[in-house]
Design an enzyme around this catalytic site. Structure first.
Site, PDB file in Angstrom:
ATOM      1  N   GLY A 130       0.858  -1.193   0.000  1.00 39.37           N
ATOM      2  CA  GLY A 130       0.000   0.000   0.000  1.00 39.37           C
ATOM      3  C   GLY A 130       0.881   1.225   0.000  1.00 39.37           C
ATOM      4  O   GLY A 130       1.251   1.752  -1.052  1.00 39.37           O
ATOM      5  N   SER A 131       1.297   1.632   1.208  1.00 34.50           N
ATOM      6  CA  SER A 131       2.217   2.780   1.312  1.00 34.50           C
ATOM      7  C   SER A 131       3.574   2.449   0.696  1.00 34.50           C
ATOM      8  O   SER A 131       4.239   3.318   0.129  1.00 34.50           O
ATOM      9  CB  SER A 131       2.420   3.157   2.783  1.00 34.50           C
ATOM     10  OG  SER A 131       1.188   3.550   3.349  1.00 34.50           O
ATOM     11  N   ARG A 267     -33.259  25.485  13.363  1.00 35.07           N
ATOM     12  CA  ARG A 267     -33.580  24.629  14.516  1.00 35.07           C
ATOM     13  C   ARG A 267     -33.774  25.478  15.777  1.00 35.07           C
ATOM     14  O   ARG A 267     -32.869  26.226  16.178  1.00 35.07           O
ATOM     15  CB  ARG A 267     -32.429  23.643  14.735  1.00 35.07           C
ATOM     16  CG  ARG A 267     -32.497  22.820  15.991  1.00 35.07           C
ATOM     17  CD  ARG A 267     -33.546  21.753  15.916  1.00 35.07           C
ATOM     18  NE  ARG A 267     -33.430  20.806  17.009  1.00 35.07           N
ATOM     19  CZ  ARG A 267     -34.354  19.910  17.282  1.00 35.07           C
ATOM     20  NH1 ARG A 267     -35.463  19.844  16.562  1.00 35.07           N
ATOM     21  NH2 ARG A 267     -34.188  19.069  18.289  1.00 35.07           N
ATOM     22  N   GLU A 363      -4.862   7.509  -2.039  1.00 39.85           N
ATOM     23  CA  GLU A 363      -3.813   8.273  -2.738  1.00 39.85           C
ATOM     24  C   GLU A 363      -2.682   8.694  -1.778  1.00 39.85           C
ATOM     25  O   GLU A 363      -2.124   9.784  -1.882  1.00 39.85           O
ATOM     26  CB  GLU A 363      -4.412   9.421  -3.545  1.00 39.85           C
ATOM     27  CG  GLU A 363      -5.250   8.843  -4.685  1.00 39.85           C
ATOM     28  CD  GLU A 363      -5.702   9.817  -5.733  1.00 39.85           C
ATOM     29  OE1 GLU A 363      -4.916  10.701  -6.085  1.00 39.85           O
ATOM     30  OE2 GLU A 363      -6.841   9.669  -6.200  1.00 39.85           O
TER      31      GLU A 363
HETATM   32  N1  COS Z   1       8.622  12.486  -8.235  1.00 43.80           N
HETATM   33  C1  COS Z   1       9.640  11.906  -8.932  1.00 43.80           C
HETATM   34  N2  COS Z   1      10.492  11.031  -8.377  1.00 43.80           N
HETATM   35  C2  COS Z   1      10.328  10.724  -7.077  1.00 43.80           C
HETATM   36  C3  COS Z   1       9.308  11.290  -6.289  1.00 43.80           C
HETATM   37  C4  COS Z   1       8.429  12.216  -6.921  1.00 43.80           C
HETATM   38  N3  COS Z   1       7.425  12.796  -6.246  1.00 43.80           N
HETATM   39  N4  COS Z   1       9.387  10.809  -5.029  1.00 43.80           N
HETATM   40  C5  COS Z   1      10.437   9.971  -5.022  1.00 43.80           C
HETATM   41  N5  COS Z   1      10.994   9.922  -6.251  1.00 43.80           N
HETATM   42  C6  COS Z   1      12.177   9.125  -6.654  1.00 43.80           C
HETATM   43  C7  COS Z   1      13.364   9.442  -5.749  1.00 43.80           C
HETATM   44  O1  COS Z   1      14.060  10.567  -6.263  1.00 43.80           O
HETATM   45  C8  COS Z   1      14.178   8.178  -5.847  1.00 43.80           C
HETATM   46  O2  COS Z   1      14.893   8.179  -7.075  1.00 43.80           O
HETATM   47  P1  COS Z   1      16.352   7.507  -7.218  1.00 43.80           P
HETATM   48  O3  COS Z   1      16.160   6.055  -6.910  1.00 43.80           O
HETATM   49  O4  COS Z   1      16.704   7.761  -8.644  1.00 43.80           O
HETATM   50  O5  COS Z   1      17.230   8.180  -6.233  1.00 43.80           O
HETATM   51  C9  COS Z   1      13.116   7.095  -5.933  1.00 43.80           C
HETATM   52  O6  COS Z   1      11.928   7.747  -6.449  1.00 43.80           O
HETATM   53  C10 COS Z   1      12.809   6.445  -4.606  1.00 43.80           C
HETATM   54  O7  COS Z   1      12.398   7.449  -3.698  1.00 43.80           O
HETATM   55  P2  COS Z   1      12.351   7.269  -2.105  1.00 43.80           P
HETATM   56  O8  COS Z   1      13.669   6.733  -1.637  1.00 43.80           O
HETATM   57  O9  COS Z   1      11.866   8.535  -1.495  1.00 43.80           O
HETATM   58  O10 COS Z   1      11.283   6.097  -1.950  1.00 43.80           O
HETATM   59  P3  COS Z   1      10.613   5.470  -0.666  1.00 43.80           P
HETATM   60  O11 COS Z   1      10.525   4.009  -0.869  1.00 43.80           O
HETATM   61  O12 COS Z   1      11.262   5.963   0.596  1.00 43.80           O
HETATM   62  O13 COS Z   1       9.084   5.982  -0.743  1.00 43.80           O
HETATM   63  C11 COS Z   1       7.191   7.344  -0.303  1.00 43.80           C
HETATM   64  C12 COS Z   1       8.693   7.256  -0.629  1.00 43.80           C
HETATM   65  C13 COS Z   1       6.848   6.733   1.050  1.00 43.80           C
HETATM   66  C14 COS Z   1       6.896   8.819  -0.253  1.00 43.80           C
HETATM   67  C15 COS Z   1       6.401   6.656  -1.424  1.00 43.80           C
HETATM   68  O14 COS Z   1       6.583   5.274  -1.415  1.00 43.80           O
HETATM   69  C16 COS Z   1       4.922   6.940  -1.392  1.00 43.80           C
HETATM   70  O15 COS Z   1       4.471   8.032  -1.759  1.00 43.80           O
HETATM   71  N6  COS Z   1       4.111   5.979  -0.942  1.00 43.80           N
HETATM   72  C17 COS Z   1       2.674   6.121  -0.920  1.00 43.80           C
HETATM   73  C18 COS Z   1       2.062   5.478  -2.078  1.00 43.80           C
HETATM   74  C19 COS Z   1       0.642   5.787  -2.163  1.00 43.80           C
HETATM   75  O16 COS Z   1       0.245   6.936  -2.174  1.00 43.80           O
HETATM   76  N7  COS Z   1      -0.192   4.750  -2.226  1.00 43.80           N
HETATM   77  C20 COS Z   1      -1.590   4.916  -2.292  1.00 43.80           C
HETATM   78  C21 COS Z   1      -2.162   4.127  -3.376  1.00 43.80           C
HETATM   79  S1  COS Z   1      -2.369   4.984  -4.829  1.00 43.80           S
HETATM   80  S2  COS Z   1      -4.297   5.251  -4.962  1.00 43.80           S
END
Ligand code: COS
Length: 382
Positions: A130-131, A267, A363
């Protein structure tokens, strides 16, 4: 920046308000009760080019800007959050194609989505991811001119009624075993099984499906970007569409506040309209402050997105988290103002309260939004 909406946006807002009054107001409670997708209203939205809004003009859309979309979604969500999710899902499902598709891919997929002939969905989430997007287990293997896709997706809004899905899966390199998260445009067809529909607390009439990909063949030309681009595409999509979740939440907060204000005028208790009592006045004032603050933050976030501001992802995350927390508070307080009537289905605030809860979850949970915001302050490595 000043958020007096310009003439064009005001015209759009009024057009949507009229449409909502005519078509959605009479159906909102019924959609909640029956939990059935309102196909007729989907047609109305298509006819009024609301489903064309996420798309550039060259692909049959009306421009693809986020701020007008936010205005429209807010206006619909004041009355029915479920109906506001129809354009919301169309934008979420297609955003990967808009952001990462080639000209040829856009030409193939976007016009039928812009006309509303087809619906689409965003298939990211899985039972165990999920996250943690990096934890996705769905996988694809290249075989000739196709990828063969396997895996399970869960909590996919409109997954069962979508004609086109943007699906995230890890491409496994047969030689090295390396796994690269990638994004595919998948057309409904053989190998895609709808396994289950969720029974949810709110946003009734918006089906949420579990999808099972069983050796589904996807033409290699339907890969978006390159193998391994999936994570970035997923994040870029959410940076955009979180503004629309904020708009849904904003509509819910405003809708609940409007009902509470009217009730406080009408009311009578202890010989006075309850709006004469400070206990009620203070509640209404807090609800108004938080709703207006949410509106400004949401509009600023959408405008920043449209101007491609470098901090747009932080702003859409802030708008999503702040506004959905506001919607939860305001709908809770609206029920309190209405007392027993608020808890009854006779008034719409109990539905709005149920619909508000998911805004804090989908989201990206609001905890994830706070991570995005904090990292923008602290820098990489946190
Ligand atoms: N735009 C572009 N690139 C992004 C980005 C963004 N907003 N956020 C992160 N990245 C890139 C990073 O730059 C990194 O790139 P490199 O590997 O080239 O260095 C890569 O993606 C990984 O980023 P990060 O290390 O921050 O990843 P994490 O695993 O720590 O995850 C979160 C970050 C938790 C913020 C992310 O997994 C997330 O948003 N999770 C929620 C998902 C979600 O919303 N799910 C709901 C279902 S959708 S309906």
């Amino acid at each position: 920046m000043d958020f007096e909406l310009d003439k064009e946006l005001l015209f759009l807002k009024e057009m949507v308000r009229d449409l909502v009054q005519e078509k959605v107001v009479p159906r909102a409670a019924e959609i909640d009760r029956t939990d059935e997708f309102p196909w007729d209203i989907k047609e109305d939205l298509a006819e009024h080019e609301i489903l064309a809004m996420p798309f550039p003009e060259e692909y049959g859309g009306t421009g693809g800007k986020v701020l007008p979309m936010v205005i429209v979604v807010e206006e619909i969500a004041k009355v029915s959050c479920s109906v506001s999710m129809i354009p919301g899902a169309q934008c979420l499902g297609s955003a990967a194609i808009v952001l990462a598709g080639t000209k040829e891919q856009k030409q193939r997929f976007l016009p039928s989505l812009a006309s509303g002939e087809k619906l689409c969905a965003y298939a990211l989430t899985e039972p165990n991811a999920g996250s943690d997007v990096g934890g996705i287990q769905s996988f694809a293997v290249r075989e000739g001119n196709d990828y063969v896709l396997n895996g399970t997706k869960r909590f996919i809004s409109f997954g069962n009624i979508a004609d086109i899905l943007t699906v995230f899966a890890k491409v496994i390199d047969q030689n090295t075993g390396e796994k690269k998260l990638s994004c595919f445009v998948v057309e409904k067809g053989e190998g895609l099984v709808v396994r289950n529909l969720e029974h949810k607390m709110g946003v009734k009439g918006t089906p949420t499906a579990e999808l099972f990909f069983d050796n589904m063949r996807v033409p290699a030309e339907d890969l978006l970007g390159a193998e391994g681009d999936g994570f970035k595409i997923a994040m870029q999509v959410l940076d955009k569409t979180r503004a629309e979740v904020a708009a849904q939440a904003l509509g819910l907060a405003q809708g609940a506040l409007d009902v509470a204000v009217q009730y406080a005028r009408d009311r009578v208790q202890f010989g006075n309209p309850i709006g004469k009592f400070q206990a009620i006045q203070f509640k209404l004032a807090d609800m108004e402050m938080k709703t207006q603050a949410s509106r400004y933050l949401t509009y600023v976030a959408a405008d920043k997105y449209d101007r491609k501001a470098h901090d747009r992802g932080k702003y859409t995350a802030m708008a999503k988290a702040f506004t959905s927390d506001t919607a939860m508070e305001v709908t809770t307080e609206a029920i309190q103002v209405l007392g027993g009537y608020g808890y009854s289905e006779e008034y719409p605030v109990e539905r709005m309260f149920r619909d508000a809860k998911i805004q804090q979850i989908y989201e990206g949970t609001n905890e994830i939004q706070r991570i995005v915001i904090a990292r923008s302050l602290l820098g990489r490595g946190f």
